[in-house]
Design a protein around this motif. Structure first.
Motif, PDB file in Angstrom:
ATOM      1  N   VAL A  86     -16.673 -13.644  -9.883  1.00  0.00           N
ATOM      2  CA  VAL A  86     -16.918 -12.729  -8.759  1.00  0.00           C
ATOM      3  C   VAL A  86     -15.682 -12.656  -7.867  1.00  0.00           C
ATOM      4  O   VAL A  86     -15.249 -11.585  -7.430  1.00  0.00           O
ATOM      5  CB  VAL A  86     -18.160 -13.190  -7.961  1.00  0.00           C
ATOM      6  CG1 VAL A  86     -18.207 -12.502  -6.614  1.00  0.00           C
ATOM      7  CG2 VAL A  86     -19.418 -12.883  -8.742  1.00  0.00           C
ATOM      8  N   ASP A 123     -10.071 -12.824   2.318  1.00  0.00           N
ATOM      9  CA  ASP A 123     -11.347 -12.488   1.673  1.00  0.00           C
ATOM     10  C   ASP A 123     -11.821 -13.642   0.804  1.00  0.00           C
ATOM     11  O   ASP A 123     -13.002 -13.989   0.791  1.00  0.00           O
ATOM     12  CB  ASP A 123     -11.195 -11.214   0.828  1.00  0.00           C
ATOM     13  CG  ASP A 123     -11.214  -9.958   1.694  1.00  0.00           C
ATOM     14  OD1 ASP A 123     -11.390 -10.090   2.922  1.00  0.00           O
ATOM     15  OD2 ASP A 123     -11.058  -8.853   1.150  1.00  0.00           O
ATOM     16  N   MET A 131       0.835  -1.202   0.000  1.00  0.00           N
ATOM     17  CA  MET A 131       0.000   0.000   0.000  1.00  0.00           C
ATOM     18  C   MET A 131       0.869   1.252   0.000  1.00  0.00           C
ATOM     19  O   MET A 131       0.622   2.192  -0.759  1.00  0.00           O
ATOM     20  CB  MET A 131      -0.896  -0.028   1.237  1.00  0.00           C
ATOM     21  CG  MET A 131      -2.016   0.957   1.185  1.00  0.00           C
ATOM     22  SD  MET A 131      -3.155   0.503  -0.132  1.00  0.00           S
ATOM     23  CE  MET A 131      -4.134   1.975  -0.217  1.00  0.00           C
ATOM     24  N   GLU A 155     -13.124 -10.481  -9.449  1.00  0.00           N
ATOM     25  CA  GLU A 155     -13.472  -9.069  -9.452  1.00  0.00           C
ATOM     26  C   GLU A 155     -13.344  -8.461  -8.055  1.00  0.00           C
ATOM     27  O   GLU A 155     -12.817  -7.372  -7.884  1.00  0.00           O
ATOM     28  CB  GLU A 155     -14.896  -8.910  -9.973  1.00  0.00           C
ATOM     29  CG  GLU A 155     -15.309  -7.476 -10.198  1.00  0.00           C
ATOM     30  CD  GLU A 155     -16.816  -7.310 -10.218  1.00  0.00           C
ATOM     31  OE1 GLU A 155     -17.502  -8.254 -10.649  1.00  0.00           O
ATOM     32  OE2 GLU A 155     -17.284  -6.246  -9.788  1.00  0.00           O
ATOM     33  N   LEU A 156     -13.846  -9.177  -7.044  1.00  0.00           N
ATOM     34  CA  LEU A 156     -13.885  -8.600  -5.701  1.00  0.00           C
ATOM     35  C   LEU A 156     -12.523  -8.576  -5.028  1.00  0.00           C
ATOM     36  O   LEU A 156     -12.226  -7.684  -4.254  1.00  0.00           O
ATOM     37  CB  LEU A 156     -14.843  -9.393  -4.802  1.00  0.00           C
ATOM     38  CG  LEU A 156     -16.315  -9.308  -5.096  1.00  0.00           C
ATOM     39  CD1 LEU A 156     -17.106  -9.884  -3.937  1.00  0.00           C
ATOM     40  CD2 LEU A 156     -16.723  -7.878  -5.320  1.00  0.00           C
ATOM     41  N   THR A 157     -11.709  -9.583  -5.268  1.00  0.00           N
ATOM     42  CA  THR A 157     -10.503  -9.686  -4.451  1.00  0.00           C
ATOM     43  C   THR A 157      -9.221  -9.371  -5.207  1.00  0.00           C
ATOM     44  O   THR A 157      -8.274  -8.903  -4.613  1.00  0.00           O
ATOM     45  CB  THR A 157     -10.387 -11.101  -3.850  1.00  0.00           C
ATOM     46  OG1 THR A 157     -10.411 -12.042  -4.920  1.00  0.00           O
ATOM     47  CG2 THR A 157     -11.527 -11.388  -2.916  1.00  0.00           C
ATOM     48  N   LEU A 199      -3.425  -5.475  -3.863  1.00  0.00           N
ATOM     49  CA  LEU A 199      -4.129  -4.583  -2.949  1.00  0.00           C
ATOM     50  C   LEU A 199      -5.617  -4.640  -3.219  1.00  0.00           C
ATOM     51  O   LEU A 199      -6.038  -5.116  -4.277  1.00  0.00           O
ATOM     52  CB  LEU A 199      -3.637  -3.153  -3.165  1.00  0.00           C
ATOM     53  CG  LEU A 199      -2.226  -2.854  -2.668  1.00  0.00           C
ATOM     54  CD1 LEU A 199      -1.758  -1.538  -3.214  1.00  0.00           C
ATOM     55  CD2 LEU A 199      -2.211  -2.845  -1.156  1.00  0.00           C
ATOM     56  N   PRO A 200      -6.431  -4.130  -2.291  1.00  0.00           N
ATOM     57  CA  PRO A 200      -7.875  -4.088  -2.560  1.00  0.00           C
ATOM     58  C   PRO A 200      -8.128  -3.347  -3.862  1.00  0.00           C
ATOM     59  O   PRO A 200      -7.649  -2.224  -4.034  1.00  0.00           O
ATOM     60  CB  PRO A 200      -8.436  -3.301  -1.376  1.00  0.00           C
ATOM     61  CG  PRO A 200      -7.420  -3.450  -0.291  1.00  0.00           C
ATOM     62  CD  PRO A 200      -6.096  -3.612  -0.962  1.00  0.00           C
ATOM     63  N   ARG A 224       1.125   4.228  -2.797  1.00  0.00           N
ATOM     64  CA  ARG A 224       0.945   5.649  -2.465  1.00  0.00           C
ATOM     65  C   ARG A 224       2.108   6.479  -2.987  1.00  0.00           C
ATOM     66  O   ARG A 224       1.920   7.563  -3.526  1.00  0.00           O
ATOM     67  CB  ARG A 224       0.866   5.832  -0.948  1.00  0.00           C
ATOM     68  CG  ARG A 224      -0.455   5.425  -0.388  1.00  0.00           C
ATOM     69  CD  ARG A 224      -0.720   6.109   0.951  1.00  0.00           C
ATOM     70  NE  ARG A 224      -1.965   5.629   1.482  1.00  0.00           N
ATOM     71  CZ  ARG A 224      -2.056   4.708   2.433  1.00  0.00           C
ATOM     72  NH1 ARG A 224      -0.968   4.210   2.969  1.00  0.00           N
ATOM     73  NH2 ARG A 224      -3.226   4.286   2.842  1.00  0.00           N
ATOM     74  N   ALA A 258      -8.957   3.896  -7.027  1.00  0.00           N
ATOM     75  CA  ALA A 258      -9.131   5.283  -6.596  1.00  0.00           C
ATOM     76  C   ALA A 258      -7.824   6.053  -6.708  1.00  0.00           C
ATOM     77  O   ALA A 258      -7.801   7.218  -7.097  1.00  0.00           O
ATOM     78  CB  ALA A 258      -9.638   5.320  -5.153  1.00  0.00           C
ATOM     79  N   GLU A 289     -10.503  -1.653  -5.180  1.00  0.00           N
ATOM     80  CA  GLU A 289     -11.078  -0.301  -5.163  1.00  0.00           C
ATOM     81  C   GLU A 289     -10.045   0.727  -4.741  1.00  0.00           C
ATOM     82  O   GLU A 289     -10.010   1.842  -5.261  1.00  0.00           O
ATOM     83  CB  GLU A 289     -12.244  -0.222  -4.174  1.00  0.00           C
ATOM     84  CG  GLU A 289     -13.421  -1.051  -4.578  1.00  0.00           C
ATOM     85  CD  GLU A 289     -13.852  -1.959  -3.445  1.00  0.00           C
ATOM     86  OE1 GLU A 289     -13.234  -1.889  -2.375  1.00  0.00           O
ATOM     87  OE2 GLU A 289     -14.782  -2.735  -3.642  1.00  0.00           O
ATOM     88  N   ALA A 290      -9.201   0.343  -3.776  1.00  0.00           N
ATOM     89  CA  ALA A 290      -8.231   1.301  -3.264  1.00  0.00           C
ATOM     90  C   ALA A 290      -7.254   1.717  -4.368  1.00  0.00           C
ATOM     91  O   ALA A 290      -6.976   2.901  -4.553  1.00  0.00           O
ATOM     92  CB  ALA A 290      -7.483   0.707  -2.076  1.00  0.00           C
ATOM     93  N   GLU A 321       0.193   8.509  -5.559  1.00  0.00           N
ATOM     94  CA  GLU A 321      -0.366   9.665  -4.857  1.00  0.00           C
ATOM     95  C   GLU A 321       0.637  10.779  -4.613  1.00  0.00           C
ATOM     96  O   GLU A 321       0.387  11.927  -4.938  1.00  0.00           O
ATOM     97  CB  GLU A 321      -0.968   9.219  -3.524  1.00  0.00           C
ATOM     98  CG  GLU A 321      -2.231   8.412  -3.726  1.00  0.00           C
ATOM     99  CD  GLU A 321      -3.090   8.406  -2.477  1.00  0.00           C
ATOM    100  OE1 GLU A 321      -4.231   8.859  -2.567  1.00  0.00           O
ATOM    101  OE2 GLU A 321      -2.621   7.949  -1.423  1.00  0.00           O
TER     102      GLU A 321
END
Lengths: 323, 564, 335
Positions: B328, B404, B238, B331-333, B258-259, B242, B265, B261-262, B246
C-alpha cells in the motif's frame, strides 16, 4: 445613545489610539475616556466595509475554534481507502491523498495559522514600532538602533532560522511541551526577522513629525518624553503601522508554511493553511479545491483584517470622525 | 590494412537507411531540476553533476542495468580467466580499445588512466570518490594501451576504480596542473573537461545550464544523432514534469518523485512517457539501538553506553515491521517509482536475499507478538511494560512523499498500540555531518529515522561493511561513522571479515545474503520499505532512452535520436 | 548634508565589518555541512579529506581573516588587473565556491544580468503601477476604484508567488502556450526575434513579481496619502485657491512620500538579492536561486559574499533614504 454633538466635542481635542491605555488622570485633556471608546466603536460601526469584515473575521475565528468541537474527525487520521474524495456528506470538503478529512484539517490549520499570523505580527509590529519611535525621537539612539536594523536586514534568513531551531527547539519543548514550544519558537522566529521594515517606516515618519509645530508646542510646555510618544507621536504614525500589520499577517501565515519546509515548524503531519496550500499546488489541476480552500481562507482573513484596520483608523482619526 | 578490410563490410552493413548518422536531429533539451554545479565527477558525486558529465568523460567500463559490466574505453572486462585480474587478486590490468582519441584529437593512452588514479589519490586533493580507489598502491603503465592497478592486499571485488560514470578517465595533459591542492582553482578544467564521449562542453553556468555540442572525434562515426544538448537546471520536479509531459517544451526530465496520480494524469495527455530504472536505492526505517533520551547528557545520547529501552526488544522491532503495509505504501506514495521490498540489497539479483515474508501486513500478528512479549495496552491505548511506554519519535527529511509515508506508518503503528511523534528535518541539516548539529542522521536523536541509501558498484561488500561495530558514530569519533542505526553484533563483524576474504562469487553472495537478513528480515534492525526507482519522463518524439539503475539517465545519450 | 553623508559613509565601514563578522559566525554556527550531498556510502575518512581540501580544517578566525583579505584585497586587485592588463593578483587565491570550485564573483557576474532584468524590471513596474494607484485610491477613498484596488492588492499579497506563479504557468504556459514556462538564460538578444523571445520569457515572472511589489507599495502610498489629505495645510492650500492638481500632486504627494521612499529603498537591495521563489518557479536562475542553492549546500564563501554585498547595498540605500527624507521634508535635519 449619547448625544452625538456632545461626543464630538468631547473627543475633538485629541482622541488617539492607545489613549485607552493611558492613566485616567491624563491632565491635559479632561476627556471622559469611556465615551471616547464608545465613540470609536460608533464610528467604526458606520463603516460598512469594516463591519462586514469584522463579521467575516469573527466567523472565521468561530469556524476554527468551535468547529473542531462539533466536527470531531481527527485531522491527522489516515483512512487511505477514502482518499481523494470530493465533497460528500461524510467529508464536506473532501479528503486528501491519504484520506484525511479536509474540513477537519482546515479547522485545525486555521487555528495555527491565525494564531501564528496575529501573534507574530504583533511581535514584529511592537518591536518595529518601538525601535522606530525610539530611534526617530531620540537622536542619540538613532545611530545604534538603525545600525542594528541594518544588521538584521542583512542577515541571511535561512541559516538564522536553522540556527534558532537547533539552539532552542529542545529547551523550549522541555519547558512548554512540544506544541507550545514550537509555537513560541515560530512566532518569535517570524517576529524577530520581520520587524525591520516597520522600524524604518516608523522612524522616517517620526523624524518628520518631530519637527512639526504641535510637537514643538507640546515640548515647550514640558511634556515628558514617554507621554509625548504615546500621546502625540504614536497616534500620528498609526496608519503605516496598520498597513504593515495587515501585510504582516499575510507574510506570517506564508512564512510559517515556509518554516515547516525547513523542519522548523510543527510536526509534519500537522496541518496549517500555508502548508495545505503548498502541498496542494502540485495537484492543482486534478483537485483544484485543495488549493482554492486554503488560499481563499488566507485571503479572506487578510482582507478582513485589512478592512478592520481601515475602519479602526478612520474611527480613531478625530479629523474625519463624525463626517 | 587488415583492420580497414574488416571495417569496410562493417561500415557497409551499418549504412542502411534505417540507421542514424551523426548529427542532423537538432537540439536535445534535457531538464535536471537540480542543476549541475561542476562537471568533474571527482569533485562531486551527485547524480546532477555526474550524469551531465557522463556525456563528456567516460570510464573504462560501465555497469549495465542487470549488474554486469560493459567495456567502454576498455577493450574487454578483466577477469581471472583472461588474465586481467591477477590470480592472487593483488592487481587488475586494463587494456584500452585501440585508436581512441580525446575530443582535442590527441590519443588516449594508459598514461591518462594512471594519471587519473594518481590525481584522485593525491592526499591534498580531497577526491570525492577516493573510496573507489581504496587499496590501490600504484597505477603502473605497462605500455601505451595497458595499465595495471596494484593493490596493497588481495581484493576480491577488484573492479571498482574506473568502473561507472563516477570514476571516468581524465586527460593528463589537461589536468596536469590540477594535482593536489591546485585542484581547487582549476575552474576551466572542472567546467569543461576534455573527454572521449559523444559530446563536448561549449558553455557551462554552474547551477543553471550546460550546453554541449558533438565531439567530432567520437569513436562511433554514426553517432550521436543530436547536434546540441542543453541540460537546464532549476525549479522543481513538478515543473520539470510539466515541461515534458504537458507543454512539450523539453524532451527529457530527470528524477520525478511526484504524487503518483499527478504524473499518471500528465502521462495520460499523450505527449510523453515515464520510464523508471531501479538501482540499489532502498528507502528504509532504522530503529535506534541506543537510547536517544534528551534526559541524557549530549555526549551520551544515542551511544552504546545506553542501550535503547524499547527497541532493544526483538519482539517490538518485529511487530513494528509486521504492522507496515509495504505494498500500500508503495502504491500510494511512490507509484511507478517504487516497489515494496524486504531487503536493503535488492540488486544485483545474485546478491538479493529474495525474502518477501514482510510484504503482507499483519496487524493482529503484530499485536500477538507484543502481547507475548509482555507489552500490554495502558490506559490511553499505548502499550507499556515495566514502566516503559511504546512511544517513539520518528524523524526523516522534509519531503512531501516522506511525510505521507510517515503519516501512514504512524497510523499503522497506532493500530498496534505504539504512539508515534513525527519530526521532519531539513535535508541539508539531516545528511550534513556537522558534529554540532543534533538533528543529523549520524547523531540520531530519535527512536526511528527514515532515508534512502544506495551503493554504486554491483557488489554490496563495502556497503554492508558500514554496519560493523567500529563504525558506530559517537562523541569520540566526532559523530562520524555511518552505522547510524548503532547495530553491533560480533557474528556480523565476523561475517564481514569472511566476506572480504572470499574470492568465490557463490560464497560471497551467500555470505552477503546472510548478513543482509541479519539486519532486516531476521533482526528487524532496519525496516526496508521501498525499492526506489529513478523516474524520468521523455517526450514521445525521443527514441533510444534506456535508463540504467546503476549509471543514471544519460549514459547512452549517444544512442538517443528524434523519432518521427 | 554632505557632511552628514560623509560621516555616515565613514561609519559604514566598521558597521559593515561587524555585520560581516556576525554573518560569518552565523554561518559557522548554523547546522549543515558543505558535504551534506556526499552519498552516505562515502567513508568518514574520505569526507575528512574533502573537508580539509575545502580549507575547513582551519580555525574559524583564520578562515574569516582569509575571506576578508580575499574580498577586500585580492578581488579588487584581480579586477584592476583585468581592467588595466597588469598582474598584481598573480598567484593569489580568489574567493572560491565550495560547490563549483570556481571564483564566486564569476558566478555572480553570470547571474547578475537575468536578476537585474527580471527582478529589476518588475520592481520598476511595480513602483510605477503602485504610486498612481495609491494616489487615486486615497484621493477617491471608498470609490469603486479604491475598493477594487484594495481587494486585488490584498488578495495578490496574501497569495504566495509559489501559487500565483504556478497558476500563470498552467494557464499561459501550458493551456494557451503563449509564453515559455522555462526561462532560457543562454538567450542572447541580437535581433528583433531574439528580443521578442526575451520579452516573451520575461512576461510571466515580471508580472508575478510586479504585482506582488505593487500590492505592498500601493498600500503604503494610499495610507500615507490619506493621512496627509486630512491635514490642515491641505485645507489652507485649497483655500488659497490652488488647483486640485497642484494641491494633490505637489503638496500632498511630496509629504506622503516618506514611508513610500522607505519601503522602496528597502526593496532595492532585494532586487540584487533576487526573488528566491519566483526565480525557482520560472527557472530564471538568478542571484536568488544562487543564494538558496548555496545555502542548501552550505557553500560558505558563496553565501558569505552574496550576503555581504547585500548588506553593503542595504547600508547604502538606507543612507540614500535618509538623505531623501531631508529633500522631501526640509525640516528633517541630521546635523
Amino acid at each position: 445613545m449619547t448625544d452625538p454633538k456632545l461626543v464630538e466635542e468631547a473627543a475633538a481635542p485629541a482622541a488617539v489610539p492607545g489613549a485607552e491605555a493611558l492613566p485616567p488622570d491624563a491632565p491635559v485633556e479632561g476627556a471622559p475616556m469611556r465615551s471616547q471608546g464608545r465613540d470609536v466603536w460608533r464610528q467604526f460601526r458606520s463603516h460598512r466595509g469594516a463591519m462586514l469584515a469584522l463579521v467575516i473575521f469573527a466567523a472565521i475565528v468561530l469556524f476554527v475554534s468551535l468547529g473542531p468541537v462539533l466536527w470531531r474527525i481527527d485531522p491527522t487520521f489516515v483512512d487511505y481507502r477514502a482518499r481523494n474524495q470530493g465533497f460528500t456528506l461524510a467529508h464536506p470538503f473532501g479528503t486528501d491523498q491519504l484520506g484525511r478529512d479536509l474540513l477537519a484539517r482546515m479547522m485545525a490549520g486555521g487555528q495555527v495559522s491565525i494564531a501564528v499570523g496575529l501573534v507574530a505580527m504583533a511581535i514584529a509590529l511592537s518591536l518595529g514600532s518601538l525601535v522606530g519611535v525610539l530611534s526617530g525621537y531620540f537622536r542619540r539612539l538613532d545611530a545604534p538602533l538603525m545600525r542594528l536594523t541594518e544588521l538584521f536586514l542583512a542577515l541571511p534568513l535561512l541559516p538564522l532560522l536553522l540556527l534558532m531551531v537547533t539552539l532552542f527547539r529542545e529547551p523550549l519543548g522541555k519547558a512548554l511541551g512540544p506544541a507550545g514550544g514550537t509555537f513560541l519558537l515560530i512566532v518569535c522566529a517570524i517576529g524577530a526577522t520581520s520587524w525591520m521594515q516597520t522600524a524604518r517606516i516608523v522612524r522616517g515618519d517620526v523624524l518628520g513629525l518631530k519637527e512639526r509645530e504641535f510637537i514643538l508646542a507640546a515640548k515647550s510646555i514640558g511634556t515628558p518624553a514617554p507621554r509625548m510618544i504615546l500621546r502625540h507621536v504614536l497616534p500620528n504614525v498609526v496608519s503605516p503601522i496598520m498597513v504593515a500589520a495587515t501585510l504582516g499577517i499575510a507574510t506570517a501565515i506564508i512564512t510559517e508554511s515556509a518554516l515547516s519546509f525547513l523542519g522548523l515548524g510543527f510536526p509534519p503531519d500537522f496541518p496549517t493553511w500555508g502548508r495545505l496550500l503548498f502541498d496542494a499546488v502540485d495537484q492543482m489541476q486534478m483537485y483544484p479545491w485543495r488549493v482554492i480552500l486554503p488560499g481563499a481562507f488566507i485571503s479572506l482573513t487578510v482582507l478582513s483584517v485589512n478592512y478592520i484596520g481601515d475602519g479602526l483608523r478612520d474611527a480613531m482619526d478625530p479629523r474625519i470622525r463624525g463626517r | 590494412m587488415i583492420s580497414r578490410m574488416i571495417a569496410l563490410p562493417l561500415a557497409l552493413s551499418l549504412a542502411t537507411p534505417a540507421l542514424a548518422e551523426r548529427g542532423g536531429d537538432g537540439e536535445l533539451k534535457v531538464l535536471y531540476w537540480q542543476a549541475a554545479t561542476v562537471l568533474n565527477p571527482y569533485l562531486s558525486t551527485g547524480a546532477k553533476d555526474v550524469d551531465p558529465a557522463s556525456m563528456v568523460v567516460e570510464p573504462l567500463a560501465l555497469v549495465a542495468d542487470d549488474g554486469s559490466l560493459l567495456p567502454v574505453l576498455a577493450a574487454e572486462i578483466p577477469s581471472v580467466e583472461n588474465g586481467g585480474i591477477a590470480k592472487d587478486f593483488t592487481s587488475v590490468t586494463w587494456k584500452l580499445k585501440p585508436g581512441l582519441t580525446w575530443s582535442d584529437g590527441s590519443p588516449v593512452t594508459a598514461e591518462d588512466v594512471a594519471f587519473t588514479a594518481e590525481y584522485c589519490m593525491d592526499p591534498a586533493f580531497g577526491c570525492a570518490v577516493l573510496a573507489e580507489f581504496e587499496g590501490i598502491r600504484s597505477a603502473e603503465v605497462l605500455d601505451a594501451q595497458t595499465v595495471r592497478l596494484n593493490f596493497d592486499a588481495p581484493r576480491y571485488a577488484p573492479l571498482q576504480a574506473f568502473v561507472g560514470g563516477r570514476t571516468p578517465v581524465l586527460q593528463k595533459a589537461q589536468f596536469q596542473a590540477c594535482r593536489g591542492a591546485a585542484g581547487a582553482s582549476c575552474t576551466a578544467q572542472n567546467f569543461g573537461p576534455i573527454g572521449t564521449g559523444p559530446y563536448r562542453v561549449t558553455e557551462f553556468r554552474p547551477g543553471d545550464v550546460a550546453v554541449f555540442e558533438i565531439n567530432p572525434e567520437y569513436r562511433d562515426a554514426s553517432k550521436p544523432a543530436f547536434d546540441r544538448v542543453t541540460v537546464k537546471g532549476g525549479g522543481d520536479a513538478m515543473a520539470a514534469a510539466r515541461a515534458v509531459l504537458e507543454s512539450g517544451e523539453y524532451d527529457f526530465a530527470w528524477n520525478l518523485q511526484l504524487p503518483p496520480e499527478a504524473v499518471a494524469a500528465m502521462e495520460a495527455q499523450g505527449k510523453g512517457k515515464l520510464v523508471a530504472s531501479f538501482g540499489s536505492m532502498v528507502e528504509r526505517i532504522e530503529l535506534n539501538q541506543t537510547d536517544p533520551s534528551p534526559e541524557l547528557p549530549a555526549e551520551e545520547r544515542s551511544t552504546r553506553a545506553h542501550p535503547h529501552p524499547v527497541l532493544g526488544d526483538p519482539a517490538v522491532r518485529k511487530a513494528l515491521s509486521m504492522a507496515i503495509d509495504r505494498p500500500v505504501l508503495a502504491e500510494l506514495t511512490y507509484g511507478p517509482a517504487g516497489k515494496p521490498t524486504c531487503t536493503i540489497v535488492p540488486v544485483p539479483a545474485t546478491y538479493a536475499s529474495g525474502r518477501d515474508d514482510c510484504l503482507a501486513q499483519d496487524i493482529e500478528g503484530a499485536k500477538a507478538v507484543l502481547d507475548q512479549a509482555g507489552w500490554m495496552p495502558g490506559a490511553d491505548g499505548v502499550r507499556e511494560k515495566d514502566g516503559r511506554r511504546l512511544a517513539l519519535l520518528f524523524q526523516t527529511t522534509v519531503n512531501p512523499v516522506r511525510q505521507d509515508v510517515q503519516a501512514l506508518v504512524k497510523q499503522w503503528w497506532s493500530e498496534i498500540g505504539v504512539a508515534t511523534e513525527l519530526k521532519a528535518v531539513d535535508g541539508a541539516s539531516f545528511f550534513g555531518g556537522d558534529p554540532g548539529n543534533p538533528d543529523s542522521q549520524q547523531r540520531f536523536n530519535a527512536d526511528a529515522q527514515m532515508f534512502t541509501d544506495a551503493f554504486y558498484i554491483p557488489d554490496p561488500a563495502s556497503f554492508l561493511n558500514k554496519f560493523v561495530c567500529s563504525r558506530i558514530p559517537s562523541a569520540e569519533n566526532q559523530w562520524q561513522g555511518n552505522n547510524s542505526v548503532r547495530f553491533c553484533d560480533e557474528a556480523y563483524d565476523a561475517g564481514i571479515a569472511a566476506l572480504h576474504a572470499s574470492a568465490e562469487p557463490g560464497k560471497r553472495q551467500e555470505i552477503a545474503r546472510t548478513l543482509t537478513d541479519a539486519l532486516t528480515a531476521d533482526g528487524h534492525y532496519l525496516l526496508p520499505l521501498i525499492h526506489r526507482g529513478m523516474v524520468s519522463a521523455h517526450a514521445n518524439s525521443l527514441a533510444g532512452v534506456a535508463p540504467n539503475g546503476w549509471e543514471g539517465q544519460l549514459w547512452n545519450v549517444a544512442d538517443w535520436s528524434r523519432a518521427e | 548634508m554632505l557632511n552628514f553623508a560623509l560621516r555616515r559613509l565613514m561609519l559604514a565601514i566598521p558597521t559593515l565589518l561587524f555585520i560581516s563578522l556576525v554573518i560569518f559566525l552565523l554561518l559557522e554556527a548554523s547546522p549543515g555541512d558543505p558535504l551534506g550531498d556526499v552519498p552516505l556510502t562515502v567513508p568518514p575518512e574520505v569526507k575528512e579529506r574533502m573537508r580539509e581540501a575545502l580549507g575547513l580544517g582551519q580555525a574559524w578566525y583564520i578562515r574569516y581573516a582569509l575571506w576578508l583579505k580575499q574580498f577586500f584585497w585580492v578581488e579588487p586587485l584581480y579586477w584592476f588587473d583585468r581592467a588595466f592588463g597588469t598582474d598584481f593578483s598573480a598567484g593569489m587565491q580568489r574567493i572560491i565556491s565550495f560547490q563549483s570550485r570556481s571564483p564566486v564573483f564569476d558566478v555572480i557576474a553570470q547571474r547578475l544580468p537575468q536578476t537585474l532584468t527580471v527582478v529589476g524590471l518588475s520592481y520598476l513596474l511595480g513602483v510605477m503601477i503602485a504610486v498612481p494607484i495609491g494616489i487615486v485610491s486615497a484621493y477617491r477613498q471608498y470609490s469603486w476604484f479604491d475598493q477594487i484596488g484594495t481587494f486585488v492588492s490584498m488578495v495578490g499579497f496574501s497569495l504566495p508567488t509559489f501559487f500565483t506563479g504556478v497558476v500563470l504557468i498552467i494557464v499561459f504556459g501550458i493551456k494557451l502556450q503563449w509564453f515559455p514556462s522555462i526561462y532560457d538564460t543562454t538567450l542572447r538578444v541580437t535581433d528583433w526575434d531574439s528580443f521578442l523571445a526575451q520579452v516573451r520569457q520575461m512576461v510571466m515572472p515580471v508580472t508575478v513579481l510586479a504585482l506582488y511589489n505593487a500590492a505592498q507599495i500601493s498600500r503604503f502610498m494610499r495610507a500615507s496619502m490619506l493621512d496627509n489629505l486630512r491635514q490642515d495645510y491641505v485645507r489652507t492650500a485649497r483655500a488659497k485657491g490652488l488647483s486640485e492638481r497642484v494641491v494633490v500632486l505637489k503638496h500632498v504627494l511630496r509629504n506622503s512620500l516618506i514611508p513610500v521612499v522607505t519601503v522602496i529603498a528597502l526593496g532595492l537591495p532585494a532586487v540584487f538579492g533576487g526573488a528566491i521563489i519566483t526565480e525557482q518557479v520560472f527557472k530564471v536562475n538568478g542571484l536568488g536561486q544562487l543564494l538558496i542553492l548555496a545555502i542548501n549546500a552550505n557553500d560558505i564563501p558563496m553565501v558569505m559574499t552574496l550576503t555581504f554585498i547585500f548588506a553593503a547595498l542595504i547600508v547604502v540605500f538606507t543612507l540614500v533614504a535618509d538623505l531623501l527624507y531631508g529633500v522631501l521634508d526640509p525640516r528633517i535635519r541630521y546635523d
